[in-house]
Design a protein around this motif. Structure first.
Motif, PDB file in Angstrom:
ATOM      1  N   LEU A 272       0.849  -1.186   0.000  1.00  0.00           N
ATOM      2  CA  LEU A 272       0.000   0.000   0.000  1.00  0.00           C
ATOM      3  C   LEU A 272       0.884   1.235   0.000  1.00  0.00           C
ATOM      4  O   LEU A 272       1.955   1.233   0.620  1.00  0.00           O
ATOM      5  CB  LEU A 272      -0.835   0.047   1.281  1.00  0.00           C
ATOM      6  N   ARG A 273       0.399   2.291  -0.655  1.00  0.00           N
ATOM      7  CA  ARG A 273       1.157   3.547  -0.581  1.00  0.00           C
ATOM      8  C   ARG A 273       0.175   4.708  -0.510  1.00  0.00           C
ATOM      9  O   ARG A 273      -0.850   4.717  -1.214  1.00  0.00           O
ATOM     10  CB  ARG A 273       2.113   3.575  -1.743  1.00  0.00           C
ATOM     11  N   ASP A 280      -6.630  11.604  -1.099  1.00  0.00           N
ATOM     12  CA  ASP A 280      -7.856  10.956  -1.567  1.00  0.00           C
ATOM     13  C   ASP A 280      -7.589   9.718  -2.404  1.00  0.00           C
ATOM     14  O   ASP A 280      -8.528   9.099  -2.914  1.00  0.00           O
ATOM     15  CB  ASP A 280      -8.714  11.945  -2.360  1.00  0.00           C
ATOM     16  N   GLN A 281      -6.333   9.385  -2.613  1.00  0.00           N
ATOM     17  CA  GLN A 281      -6.000   8.174  -3.366  1.00  0.00           C
ATOM     18  C   GLN A 281      -5.064   7.293  -2.544  1.00  0.00           C
ATOM     19  O   GLN A 281      -4.080   7.763  -1.971  1.00  0.00           O
ATOM     20  CB  GLN A 281      -5.295   8.497  -4.704  1.00  0.00           C
ATOM     21  N   LEU A 282      -5.414   6.005  -2.519  1.00  0.00           N
ATOM     22  CA  LEU A 282      -4.577   4.996  -1.864  1.00  0.00           C
ATOM     23  C   LEU A 282      -4.226   3.972  -2.939  1.00  0.00           C
ATOM     24  O   LEU A 282      -5.102   3.528  -3.686  1.00  0.00           O
ATOM     25  CB  LEU A 282      -5.386   4.344  -0.731  1.00  0.00           C
ATOM     26  N   TYR A 283      -2.946   3.641  -3.035  1.00  0.00           N
ATOM     27  CA  TYR A 283      -2.486   2.726  -4.094  1.00  0.00           C
ATOM     28  C   TYR A 283      -2.244   1.354  -3.494  1.00  0.00           C
ATOM     29  O   TYR A 283      -1.490   1.213  -2.528  1.00  0.00           O
ATOM     30  CB  TYR A 283      -1.209   3.276  -4.748  1.00  0.00           C
ATOM     31  N   TRP A 284      -2.893   0.364  -4.098  1.00  0.00           N
ATOM     32  CA  TRP A 284      -2.803  -1.010  -3.600  1.00  0.00           C
ATOM     33  C   TRP A 284      -2.269  -1.895  -4.723  1.00  0.00           C
ATOM     34  O   TRP A 284      -2.819  -1.937  -5.817  1.00  0.00           O
ATOM     35  CB  TRP A 284      -4.179  -1.489  -3.136  1.00  0.00           C
ATOM     36  N   THR A 285      -1.171  -2.591  -4.457  1.00  0.00           N
ATOM     37  CA  THR A 285      -0.578  -3.479  -5.456  1.00  0.00           C
ATOM     38  C   THR A 285      -0.437  -4.875  -4.877  1.00  0.00           C
ATOM     39  O   THR A 285       0.412  -5.111  -4.012  1.00  0.00           O
ATOM     40  CB  THR A 285       0.829  -2.980  -5.890  1.00  0.00           C
ATOM     41  N   PRO A 286      -1.276  -5.838  -5.330  1.00  0.00           N
ATOM     42  CA  PRO A 286      -1.100  -7.216  -4.862  1.00  0.00           C
ATOM     43  C   PRO A 286       0.159  -7.814  -5.483  1.00  0.00           C
ATOM     44  O   PRO A 286       0.562  -7.419  -6.590  1.00  0.00           O
ATOM     45  CB  PRO A 286      -2.352  -7.946  -5.375  1.00  0.00           C
ATOM     46  N   VAL A 287       0.780  -8.752  -4.790  1.00  0.00           N
ATOM     47  CA  VAL A 287       1.978  -9.404  -5.344  1.00  0.00           C
ATOM     48  C   VAL A 287       1.618  -9.998  -6.711  1.00  0.00           C
ATOM     49  O   VAL A 287       0.583 -10.638  -6.866  1.00  0.00           O
ATOM     50  CB  VAL A 287       2.467 -10.529  -4.384  1.00  0.00           C
ATOM     51  N   GLU A 292      -4.021  -0.937  -8.116  1.00  0.00           N
ATOM     52  CA  GLU A 292      -5.393  -0.417  -8.085  1.00  0.00           C
ATOM     53  C   GLU A 292      -5.368   0.910  -7.324  1.00  0.00           C
ATOM     54  O   GLU A 292      -4.701   1.023  -6.295  1.00  0.00           O
ATOM     55  CB  GLU A 292      -6.260  -1.437  -7.327  1.00  0.00           C
ATOM     56  N   VAL A 293      -6.088   1.904  -7.870  1.00  0.00           N
ATOM     57  CA  VAL A 293      -6.192   3.180  -7.160  1.00  0.00           C
ATOM     58  C   VAL A 293      -7.517   3.171  -6.394  1.00  0.00           C
ATOM     59  O   VAL A 293      -8.582   3.067  -6.998  1.00  0.00           O
ATOM     60  CB  VAL A 293      -6.162   4.380  -8.122  1.00  0.00           C
TER      61      VAL A 293
END
Ligand SMILES: NC(=O)c1ccc[n+]([C@@H]2O[C@H](COP(=O)([O-])OP(=O)(O)OC[C@H]3O[C@@H](n4cnc5c(N)ncnc54)[C@H](O)[C@@H]3O)[C@@H](O)[C@H]2O)c1
Length: 385
Positions: A272-273, A280-287, A292-293
């Motif tokens: 997560l970043r 207002d945006q959280l960045y989620w990257t699954p392995v 996904e924003v």
């Protein structure tokens, strides 16, 4: 229910954080500003309080007069915010808790660990709420990060990289400006400068999101402007009690960083970043997956995130709503106490005196580590070892 009543100590005209508290306490119309001792200069404080619309007999010149005045009234204030320089927090907070008045204390809660232990114990003994203003945990997507971690979306957390850097104290020619100078003066700020001012926001954020607390740490402090007695830059490595490593950088001379409060959380299933300047945006990257924003206010966010959001996706909310969420939580908690009921769990996110205590213990550990060329030091408060 009628509005709760609220008072403020410090936060006078021209102060940095005073106006933020006045706006945020008012945002949900749960608190009415009813009393104040707003300035180190009694006449200025009284004059400003009157201009803010506080009744004349509750515009105090000094916090001790305010304590005496409020405790002698049947309609005494429900909550007081302490927004004075750090070295005064302990005695003011302690006195109001002893009188049974709930307190929202600015960070750092105290200057020494012994004082912080005493405040945590006093809150427990008196039953008065003592909250500490780590207001950035009030952001909707920060609360969402915490719930993603808690429900296991990231799996075991490996690393957190957190940064709180700004450049507002970078001008050596302005270092003697009184509003800046106290932050690097041990008599007014305590044993730490930038780590106590901003680094502990970052460490608290790492704790809040991960659900873990600092166990030991190693630090390197520097004063890049030589007239400063306290550090203006710090790099700290922290081992958390849940096994996660935190890498923390904080600086007040990072020109161009503005309010560079960023967190990255890396787990075995993804990362997560989030950045406070674009909250207002959280960045989620699954392995092995695509990034996904996650937009604040968009569908299917956690109940914690939904409770913390006020306006529709696409309209900026920002820091004022984040800090207002701390006041919203406190309003729920105080109303519940007055009515003899338990507050709803979703409203129990405000940082407490125990969080404040953990931070002060981390400050002491970081100072000790830095003086001992980065030796690892126990970061836990004595009462929580
Ligand atoms: N949570 C946050 O994000 C955040 C941000 C900024 C500051 N803070 C904290 O808030 C506190 C105040 O910081 P600031 O930047 O507003 O400082 P500031 O120097 O801008 O303002 C301090 C105010 O307190 C008043 N004051 C000083 N001594 C007083 C006393 N004994 N009685 C009544 N009033 C008194 C001053 O007159 C002034 O109005 C500090 O502890 C700081 O660490 C927190």
């Amino acid at each position: 229910m009628s509005k709760l009543t609220w008072g403020m100590i410090g936060g006078g005209e021209g102060s940095q954080i005073g106006p933020v508290h006045r706006i945020c306490s008012a945002l949900d119309a749960r608190f009415a500003m009813t009393a104040g001792a707003l300035d180190a200069d009694p006449a200025k404080g009284r004059d400003f309080a009157m201009r803010l619309g506080i009744a004349e007999d509750r515009c105090y010149g000094d916090w001790k007069d305010m304590l005496a005045g409020e405790t002698s009234r049947k309609d005494r204030i429900d909550l007081v915010t302490v927004a004075t320089p750090n070295a005064t927090h302990y005695k003011i907070t302690k006195a109001f808790l002893e009188a049974g008045i709930h307190v929202l204390c600015e960070k750092p809660m105290t200057v020494t660990v012994e004082e912080a232990e005493d405040i945590a114990a006093t809150a427990k003994r008196t039953g008065a709420i003592c909250a500490v203003n780590y207001g950035y945990t009030g952001y909707s997507l920060v609360r969402h990060m915490r719930s993603m971690v808690a429900r296991g979306d990231l799996g075991q957390l490996r690393l957190i990289v957190v940064e709180f850097s700004h450049g507002f104290h970078a001008d050596a020619a302005d270092a003697d400006n009184p509003r800046m100078r106290w932050r690097y003066d041990p008599a007014q700020a305590g044993i730490s400068g930038q780590f106590a001012d901003c680094g502990i926001h970052a460490l608290h954020m790492a704790s809040y999101v991960s659900g873990q607390n600092a166990r030991e740490l190693s630090s390197d402090f520097v004063s890049t402007i030589s007239s400063r007695k306290l550090e203006d830059d710090a790099m700290v490595n922290v081992r958390m009690d849940g096994g996660t490593t935190v890498r923390l950088w904080t600086s007040s001379v990072a020109v161009g960083s503005f309010h560079g409060f960023n967190i990255r959380v890396f787990g075995e299933k993804g990362g997560l970043r989030w950045a406070q300047q674009w909250p207002d945006q959280l960045y989620w990257t699954p392995v092995n997956g695509r990034t996904e924003v996650i937009e604040r206010g968009s569908g299917n966010l956690s109940a914690e995130a939904e409770r913390a959001t006020r306006i529709a996706t696409g309209h900026s909310e920002g820091m004022l709503v984040a800090f207002a969420n701390i006041y919203a939580d406190l309003a729920e908690a105080i109303a519940a106490k007055k009515q003899g009921r338990t507050p709803p769990p979703l409203a129990c996110h405000y940082p407490t005196a125990v969080d404040g205590l953990r931070s002060i213990a981390a400050i002491r550990a970081a100072v000790e580590s830095s003086r001992n060329v980065g030796a690892w030091v126990d970061a836990r408060p004595p009462s929580l070892r």
